[in-house]
Design an enzyme around this catalytic site. Structure first.
Site, PDB file in Angstrom:
ATOM      1  N   SER A  26      43.938  35.655  27.112  1.00 61.32           N
ATOM      2  CA  SER A  26      42.714  34.954  27.459  1.00 61.32           C
ATOM      3  C   SER A  26      41.815  34.827  26.223  1.00 61.32           C
ATOM      4  CB  SER A  26      42.012  35.689  28.610  1.00 61.32           C
ATOM      5  OG  SER A  26      40.947  34.944  29.125  1.00 61.32           O
ATOM      6  N   ASP A  47      48.331  29.921  36.598  1.00 65.65           N
ATOM      7  CA  ASP A  47      47.061  30.077  35.886  1.00 65.65           C
ATOM      8  C   ASP A  47      46.409  28.701  35.798  1.00 65.65           C
ATOM      9  OD1 ASP A  47      44.951  30.542  34.198  1.00 65.65           O
ATOM     10  OD2 ASP A  47      46.140  31.470  32.596  1.00 65.65           O
ATOM     11  N   HIS A 104      45.352  33.530  36.505  1.00 64.96           N
ATOM     12  CA  HIS A 104      45.010  33.902  35.133  1.00 64.96           C
ATOM     13  C   HIS A 104      45.167  35.405  34.898  1.00 64.96           C
ATOM     14  CE1 HIS A 104      43.289  33.447  31.202  1.00 64.96           C
ATOM     15  NE2 HIS A 104      42.256  34.227  31.482  1.00 64.96           N
TER      16      HIS A 104
END
Length: 379
Positions: A154, A319, A352
């Protein structure tokens, strides 16, 4: 993770840096501290170090536990440790709390040496580039001239990518997991809603809530609840919670009735207890600002031309916040520069947050890639 075991008890460390540190915004810090942890041993050639970059709410505490607190497991403990994909029997692993954080590194809740007061809203905005430059200062302190790999998921993935641009000669591999070359307008929008929840909390006091001995709990809680919704996929939420009620039947009230409501409120409350609101604001802004191609008229291939590292890029099928398509953009730009790139798109229902979850295929991909890196540094 065959023959993997616990890393055991770990201890954070602190380093102080004097001298002006220039930020991308034009502001500068005259001094700052970074808190970090290390796991494993640095080899004689000092060539087996891996830097782990944390995401939005992460910290330097990547793996292991703290003495006397069995519930203090690091945020990526399933990934990092002896016999795990990031094998601390073979690598020297460094985790650092980023500048602007709220877990020991200099940030808004730290005292400003010039005034003796907490920085609060006066703490300058920081960027991913600033974090990478600060991490390079830490590497210098540890006498690590080159990382075998820089790795993150991320927001951590953005840092790994930026390392390959800011210090192309100082890393051999960049491991970019659940990342993106920049945020979409929708993602910037989610961050702005979260920030507004905090800024409009009556206890925010323009960012100087410390002086009032309060924290903007309601705003932080709402920001985290919104974030959790975007981090999970619809399938993951349905699988975990469905439409289950806490009671036998609806009570027709605005109280918590569905299990998902209870979960979100619990996560929001827990987050508000441990995270600083000003840090949340500046870290989401760092996400928004990240865009290597901003200076190349949007041409990512030109932007990534300075990179020399080899890359592993990983995405997850569900995601929707940092979708596989965004990883494809990175892969294409790297290939346009004739760089060596491995890419894996992992089947997962976790959205995610999948980059934090144990997944046999995902861990096998990372482990196999780092096995190759280990052989390189051991040769």
């Amino acid at each position: 993770m065959k023959n993997s075991r616990s890393l055991g008890t770990v201890t954070p460390q602190r380093v102080h840096f004097d001298g002006p540190f220039q930020l991308i915004s034009g502001a500068r810090l005259e001094q700052f501290d970074l808190v970090y942890e290390t796991y494993g041993r640095l080899n004689a050639a000092r060539s087996n170090a891996i830097l782990i970059c944390h995401a939005l709410s992460g910290t330097h505490h990547v793996a292991g536990t703290y003495q006397g607190d069995p519930h203090s497991t690091g945020w990526w403990d399933n990934m990092v440790g002896p016999g795990k994909p990031v094998d601390t029997d073979r690598f020297f692993v460094v985790g650092v709390n980023n500048l602007g954080g709220c877990n020991g590194s200099t940030g808004p809740s730290s005292a400003d040496p010039a005034t003796g007061r907490l920085f609060g809203a006066r703490f300058p905005f920081v960027t991913v580039e600033d974090w990478v430059h600060a991490q390079a200062r830490l590497a210098d302190h540890l006498n690590i001239q080159r990382f075998a790999a820089v790795m993150g998921g991320s927001l951590g993935a953005m840092q790994a990518l930026q390392w390959s641009l800011s210090y192309p000669a100082r890393l051999g591999h960049a491991i970019v997991i659940a990342g993106a070359p920049n945020l979409s307008a929708q993602n910037i929008g989610f961050n702005e809603v979260a920030r507004q929840a905090i800024i409009t909390d009556p206890d925010f006091y323009g960012g100087d809530y410390y002086a009032h001995a309060v924290i903007p709990e309601r705003g932080l809680r709402l920001a985290r609840m919104l974030g959790h919704i975007t981090y999970l996929s619809d399938d993951a939420m349905m699988e975990k919670f469905g439409r289950e009620l806490l009671a036998d039947k609806p009570r027709f009230s605005l109280e918590v009735e569905f299990e998902i409501e209870s979960y979100l409120r619990y996560q929001g409350d827990k987050f508000a207890e441990r995270f600083d609101a000003n840090t949340y604001l500046i870290m989401t802004k760092a996400l928004d600002y990240f865009d290597p191609a901003a200076s190349t008229e949007g041409n990512l291939s030109i932007a990534l031309a300075p990179a020399k590292a080899q890359f592993l890029v990983v995405s997850f099928t569900t995601d929707w916040r940092f979708s596989p398509a965004r990883s494809h953009e990175i892969v294409k730009a790297l290939l346009d520069n004739s760089l060596t790139v491995s890419y894996a798109e992992i089947e997962s229902t976790q959205g995610h947050d999948a980059f934090l979850m144990e997944n046999e295929y995902y861990f096998s991909v990372v482990g196999a890639y780092l096995e190759r890196v280990a052989r390189e540094v051991e040769a």
